[in-house]
Design an enzyme around this catalytic site. Structure first.
Site, mmCIF file in Angstrom:
data_model
loop_
_atom_site.group_PDB
_atom_site.id
_atom_site.type_symbol
_atom_site.label_atom_id
_atom_site.label_comp_id
_atom_site.label_asym_id
_atom_site.label_seq_id
_atom_site.Cartn_x
_atom_site.Cartn_y
_atom_site.Cartn_z
ATOM 1 N N ARG A 206 -5.440 6.710 -7.227
ATOM 2 C CA ARG A 206 -5.220 8.149 -7.127
ATOM 3 C C ARG A 206 -5.183 8.800 -8.515
ATOM 4 O O ARG A 206 -5.769 9.870 -8.733
ATOM 5 C CB ARG A 206 -3.917 8.411 -6.360
ATOM 6 C CG ARG A 206 -3.941 7.798 -4.968
ATOM 7 C CD ARG A 206 -2.568 7.693 -4.323
ATOM 8 N NE ARG A 206 -2.067 8.980 -3.881
ATOM 9 C CZ ARG A 206 -0.965 9.123 -3.147
ATOM 10 N NH1 ARG A 206 -0.278 8.052 -2.765
ATOM 11 N NH2 ARG A 206 -0.562 10.317 -2.773
ATOM 12 N N LEU B 280 0.861 -1.172 0.000
ATOM 13 C CA LEU B 280 0.000 0.000 0.000
ATOM 14 C C LEU B 280 0.901 1.226 0.000
ATOM 15 O O LEU B 280 1.976 1.221 0.598
ATOM 16 C CB LEU B 280 -0.905 0.034 1.236
ATOM 17 C CG LEU B 280 -1.955 -1.069 1.392
ATOM 18 C CD1 LEU B 280 -2.681 -0.905 2.718
ATOM 19 C CD2 LEU B 280 -2.946 -1.051 0.238
ATOM 20 N N ASP B 281 0.458 2.295 -0.670
ATOM 21 C CA ASP B 281 1.206 3.543 -0.612
ATOM 22 C C ASP B 281 1.373 3.976 0.841
ATOM 23 O O ASP B 281 0.531 3.694 1.697
ATOM 24 C CB ASP B 281 0.466 4.655 -1.360
ATOM 25 C CG ASP B 281 0.428 4.426 -2.863
ATOM 26 O OD1 ASP B 281 1.219 3.607 -3.355
ATOM 27 O OD2 ASP B 281 -0.397 5.082 -3.524
ATOM 28 N N MET B 282 2.442 4.695 1.116
ATOM 29 C CA MET B 282 2.706 5.185 2.464
ATOM 30 C C MET B 282 1.515 5.942 3.037
ATOM 31 O O MET B 282 1.154 5.798 4.209
ATOM 32 C CB MET B 282 3.945 6.076 2.454
ATOM 33 C CG MET B 282 4.335 6.647 3.808
ATOM 34 S SD MET B 282 5.854 7.616 3.680
ATOM 35 C CE MET B 282 6.059 8.150 5.398
ATOM 36 N N THR C 129 -1.640 5.630 2.280
ATOM 37 C CA THR C 129 -2.870 4.828 2.333
ATOM 38 C C THR C 129 -2.885 3.968 3.583
ATOM 39 O O THR C 129 -1.859 3.423 3.987
ATOM 40 C CB THR C 129 -2.973 3.926 1.092
ATOM 41 O OG1 THR C 129 -2.887 4.735 -0.081
ATOM 42 C CG2 THR C 129 -4.270 3.141 1.071
#
Length: 224
Positions: free
Chosen positions: A170, A63-65, A67
């Site tokens: 996003r 997961l993105d930082m 998120t």
């Protein structure tokens, strides 16, 4: 299987929701890297925290930082290969909750965003839509009822990535004209300022157990 089988937190702000001999399901907080980054100041991350308790834990997806939400890790290389195959075969289904700028219809049926994505090389790690050179990228979405803290002029949405490109949700929502609140990469300064974090949360995860084949389903309500 569900969150009632939770075990103690690995580290403050990081929780293991389920663990057996094959896999671990975690709740990642916003602001924590999923894996180590470059530089000594980017070594604290979810995977290393989990490996302090489960030394055989291996990354399967990220997961993105910014998120938050559900993330899966494998116990050992053999299960990691099985889970990687499950992701490649689209046997793993993920859903996200987000709050976006602008008013969108509340549909019961899913709508689809089908826009190819590629790395924006001069501005890495940003991604852009590119119909000629982008990789196929598909996101399903639908509008949700408003949450208690939602601002006027915003819409709560449910998202289901069909493909798994970096920053896909996003980029697709920005391309739709409705960037996610708090998105420091893809939203305008005004929309960034509407939240002190990215309002994107991995809220559901379904997959067959990599060893037994038993259906597994996990849910985690968005903290916003």
């Amino acid at each position: 299987m569900n969150q009632e089988q939770a075990v103690p937190a690995v580290a403050p702000g990081t929780e293991v929701l389920f663990a057996d001999d094959a896999l671990i399901v975690l709740r990642k907080p916003s602001g924590l890297l999923a894996v180590p980054g470059r530089g000594a100041d980017k070594q604290d991350c979810l995977s290393l925290r989990v490996q302090q308790m489960y030394p055989d834990a291996l990354v399967v997806h990220r997961l993105d930082m910014a998120t938050s939400g559900l993330m899966l890790m494998a116990r050992g290389a053999a299960v990691q290969r099985l889970l990687n195959a499950a992701f490649a075969g689209r046997e793993v289904h993920k859903r996200y909750t987000a709050v976006v700028a602008g008013d969108l219809p509340k549909w019961d049926d899913w709508r689809e965003i089908d826009l190819p994505i590629r790395v924006d090389w001069p501005r890495r790690p940003l991604r852009i839509i590119d119909a000629l050179q982008g990789k196929p990228s598909i996101t399903r979405w639908r509008g949700l009822p408003e949450g208690a803290g939602d601002r006027p002029g915003t819409t709560r949405v449910e998202l289901q990535p069909v493909t798994g490109r970096s920053h896909q949700l996003r980029v697709h929502l920005q391309a739709l004209g409705h960037p996610i609140l708090g998105d420091r990469l893809y939203a305008s300064p005004e929309i960034q300022a509407l939240s002190d974090r990215l309002l994107l949360h991995a809220c559901a995860l379904r997959l067959p157990h990599p060893v037994t084949g038993e259906p597994l389903a996990f849910e985690d309500l968005a903290p916003f």
